[in-house]
Enzyme design. Structure first.
Site, PDB file in Angstrom:
ATOM      1  CG  ASP A  97     -44.380 -59.018  54.455  1.00 12.14           C
ATOM      2  OD1 ASP A  97     -45.172 -58.258  55.047  1.00 12.14           O
ATOM      3  OD2 ASP A  97     -44.625 -60.222  54.256  1.00 12.14           O
ATOM      4  CG  ASP A 100     -52.881 -55.636  51.535  1.00 12.06           C
ATOM      5  OD1 ASP A 100     -52.984 -55.012  50.464  1.00 12.06           O
ATOM      6  OD2 ASP A 100     -53.596 -56.616  51.806  1.00 12.06           O
ATOM      7  N   GLY A 102     -53.398 -52.428  56.235  1.00 11.67           N
ATOM      8  CA  GLY A 102     -52.920 -51.657  57.382  1.00 11.67           C
ATOM      9  C   GLY A 102     -53.317 -52.264  58.712  1.00 11.67           C
TER      10      GLY A 102
HETATM   11  P1  IMP Z   1     -52.498 -56.010  56.199  1.00 10.09           P
HETATM   12  O1  IMP Z   1     -52.796 -56.331  57.626  1.00 10.09           O
HETATM   13  O2  IMP Z   1     -53.708 -56.159  55.304  1.00 10.09           O
HETATM   14  O3  IMP Z   1     -51.802 -54.685  55.981  1.00 10.09           O
HETATM   15  O4  IMP Z   1     -51.578 -57.151  55.665  1.00 10.09           O
HETATM   16  C1  IMP Z   1     -50.291 -57.206  55.949  1.00 10.09           C
HETATM   17  C2  IMP Z   1     -49.794 -58.614  55.826  1.00 10.09           C
HETATM   18  O5  IMP Z   1     -50.526 -59.370  54.844  1.00 10.09           O
HETATM   19  C3  IMP Z   1     -48.387 -58.556  55.337  1.00 10.09           C
HETATM   20  O6  IMP Z   1     -47.502 -58.531  56.427  1.00 10.09           O
HETATM   21  C4  IMP Z   1     -48.275 -59.802  54.499  1.00 10.09           C
HETATM   22  O7  IMP Z   1     -47.860 -60.880  55.300  1.00 10.09           O
HETATM   23  C5  IMP Z   1     -49.667 -60.084  53.989  1.00 10.09           C
HETATM   24  N1  IMP Z   1     -49.837 -59.597  52.599  1.00 10.09           N
HETATM   25  C6  IMP Z   1     -50.554 -58.539  52.165  1.00 10.09           C
HETATM   26  N2  IMP Z   1     -50.457 -58.384  50.839  1.00 10.09           N
HETATM   27  C7  IMP Z   1     -49.645 -59.371  50.418  1.00 10.09           C
HETATM   28  C8  IMP Z   1     -49.127 -59.731  49.113  1.00 10.09           C
HETATM   29  O8  IMP Z   1     -49.386 -59.128  48.070  1.00 10.09           O
HETATM   30  N3  IMP Z   1     -48.303 -60.812  49.101  1.00 10.09           N
HETATM   31  C9  IMP Z   1     -47.970 -61.524  50.209  1.00 10.09           C
HETATM   32  N4  IMP Z   1     -48.418 -61.206  51.428  1.00 10.09           N
HETATM   33  C10 IMP Z   1     -49.250 -60.142  51.526  1.00 10.09           C
HETATM   34 MG    MG Z   2     -46.666 -60.404  57.098  1.00  7.87          MG
END
Ligand code: IMP
Ligand code: MG
Length: 172
Positions: A97, A100, A102
């Site tokens: 989705d 963020d 990463g």
């Molecule tokens: P990362 O590991 O920090 O890149 O986060 C990725 C995961 O965090 C995504 O697959 C989302 O499920 C969740 N996430 C990050 N930012 C958001 C947001 O703004 N809204 C909802 N879910 C988020």
């Molecule tokens: Mg997710």
């Protein structure tokens, strides 16, 4: 937290962008067969729409990776469901989705690459480049967003709002 009722991206904007992404991905793979690996749960709405915009042979698999509690990244990623298909020598397109920090995608990409696939590409509906901690970029992206917490079209806040047809900012 309060939901901003005016969507950041409306259902129609998302529909148009997803169709364009589908064309881009179809063109990229030039008739090769791919395995879609969908990150649960947030990417299911996106995956359901995107797969119908692809004019090529695809099969579907799911992976569960969690790094968030509320709006906070825990900094660790845990897997709780893995694809059952053989990934060796296959072309894999990972669908998530949002990109963020990463952390989630880089861990999943590393896991997928251990299975010696023919290729692994990443497609995320949303990209928050300002929040990156691990240097990972998507090969295909729907929209770039500022550092807002967003919900809807599959994305949640503590499991709420996934059903909204548009994408909305959740305000503090
Ligand atoms: P990362 O590991 O920090 O890149 O986060 C990725 C995961 O965090 C995504 O697959 C989302 O499920 C969740 N996430 C990050 N930012 C958001 C947001 O703004 N809204 C909802 N879910 C988020
Ligand atoms: Mg997710």
């Amino acid at each position: 937290m309060r939901l901003n009722e005016t969507p950041l991206f409306s259902a129609e904007q998302i529909r148009n962008r997803v169709i364009a992404l589908g064309r881009e991905i179809t063109q990229h793979y030039q008739g090769q067969e791919i395995i879609l690996v969908v990150v649960l749960k947030g990417a299911i709405v996106f995956a359901a729409d995107l797969m119908r915009a692809l004019d090529m042979d695809v099969t579907l698999n799911f992976i569960r990776a969690k790094s968030y509690v509320g709006t906070e990244s825990r900094g660790t990623v845990s897997f709780s469901l893995l694809p059952e298909t053989l990934l060796e020598d296959r072309h894999i397109l990972l669908l998530d989705d949002i990109l963020d920090t990463g952390r989630t995608c880089s861990e999943i990409l590393a896991w997928l690459n251990k299975h010696r696939p023919a290729s692994v590409r990443l497609c995320t509906l949303l990209n928050k480049p300002g929040r990156r901690v691990i240097p990972v970029e998507a090969d295909f992206t729907g929209f770039t967003v500022e550092d807002h917490y967003v919900v809807g079209y599959g994305l949640d806040f503590d499991e709420r709002y996934r059903h909204l047809p548009g994408i909305h900012v959740l305000e503090a």
